[in-house]
Write an enzyme that holds these catalytic residues in place. Structure first.
Site, short mmCIF file in Angstrom:
data_model
loop_
_atom_site.label_atom_id
_atom_site.label_comp_id
_atom_site.label_asym_id
_atom_site.label_seq_id
_atom_site.Cartn_x
_atom_site.Cartn_y
_atom_site.Cartn_z
CG ASP A 1 20.34 34.00 -4.44
OD1 ASP A 1 19.99 33.46 -5.36
OD2 ASP A 1 20.59 33.34 -3.32
CE1 TYR B 1 26.79 33.38 -9.87
CE2 TYR B 1 27.64 32.13 -10.51
CZ TYR B 1 26.65 32.82 -10.29
OH TYR B 1 24.94 32.64 -10.73
#
Length: 244
Positions: free
Chosen positions: A52, A110
């Site tokens: 993002d 992540y």
């Protein structure tokens, strides 16, 4: 035709996410534009995952097809130079024409980094998320472990444009450690839905802060709802950490 695979890092604070978007500066759009302007090659870059706005990558993998046989070191130099070195190529190689960065990589991790404001310098503000309180690691890990396993993550992701998007995902591990006054949270899974990691982190912190009860997570899996309220952690603390 040459199928070029790159492993690279990037500073996401310069980009409106990784995926190409009209009229916005993105990682994919930047690399594709550099290849077009440098070599007159129009490519469609495929990546192992997307990030993002403001999200960074310590390890991203992509591939693209070039019709010309161009020296790989020159490609590397052009991408780094014309991205103003916000992108760093760790490796570049020619691979089998059938290689696909999205489908040939089936494990992604992540990392999310957060700390109290007093421990964040002005030079780190784009790379570490801020919290106002001390974190007890054991308590946070008791919350994070509720996301481990195979679940329908509709309640913990942003709605996709594709109505037939499969919301089932498997989280292999989800835990936090403390290091040098930083909290590092790691989420490892087969793949991720839109904004899913930031929502996992945001929801976990909301439970930790007693804004919601732990039942919120359990109910989200029992009754998947794409329109459920979302608790989203800021993008600047998130990194695509490892791809296998």
């Amino acid at each position: 035709m040459n199928n070029i695979k790159i492993i690279y890092q990037y500073d996401g604070s310069n980009y409106y996410g990784s995926q190409r978007q009209k009229d916005k500066i993105t990682v994919q759009g930047t690399i594709e534009d550099i290849l077009k302007n440098s070599f007159n090659e129009t490519v469609n870059m495929i990546s192992s995952g997307r990030t993002d706005k403001d999200v960074h990558a310590k390890m991203q993998i992509s591939n693209f097809i070039l019709n010309k046989d161009i020296n790989l070191n020159i490609i590397k130099e052009k991408i780094e130079k014309y991205s103003d070195y916000s992108i760093k190529i760790l490796s570049i190689e020619k691979v089998d024409i059938n290689y696909n960065s999205r489908y040939n990589n089936n494990e992604r991790t992540y990392e999310y980094i957060l700390s109290k404001q007093e421990y964040i310098s002005p030079f780190e503000r784009k790379y570490i998320a801020r919290i106002k309180y001390d974190i007890q690691i054991d308590k946070l890990n008791d919350i994070l472990k509720h996301f481990i396993g195979s679940h329908n993550f509709s309640s913990f992701s942003k709605k996709e444009n594709k109505a037939d998007k499969n919301p089932m995902r498997t989280i292999y591990d989800c835990y936090a450690i403390e290091k040098d006054k930083r909290i590092h949270i790691y989420v490892k899974g087969n793949s991720f839905l839109k904004t899913m990691v930031r929502i996992i982190i945001g929801t976990s912190l909301a439970v930790y802060e007693n804004k919601i009860k732990i039942d919120f997570i359990e109910d989200g899996f029992k009754n998947p709802n794409p329109d459920a309220k979302k608790y989203v952690a800021p993008g600047n603390g998130l990194y695509l950490y490892e791809v296998k």
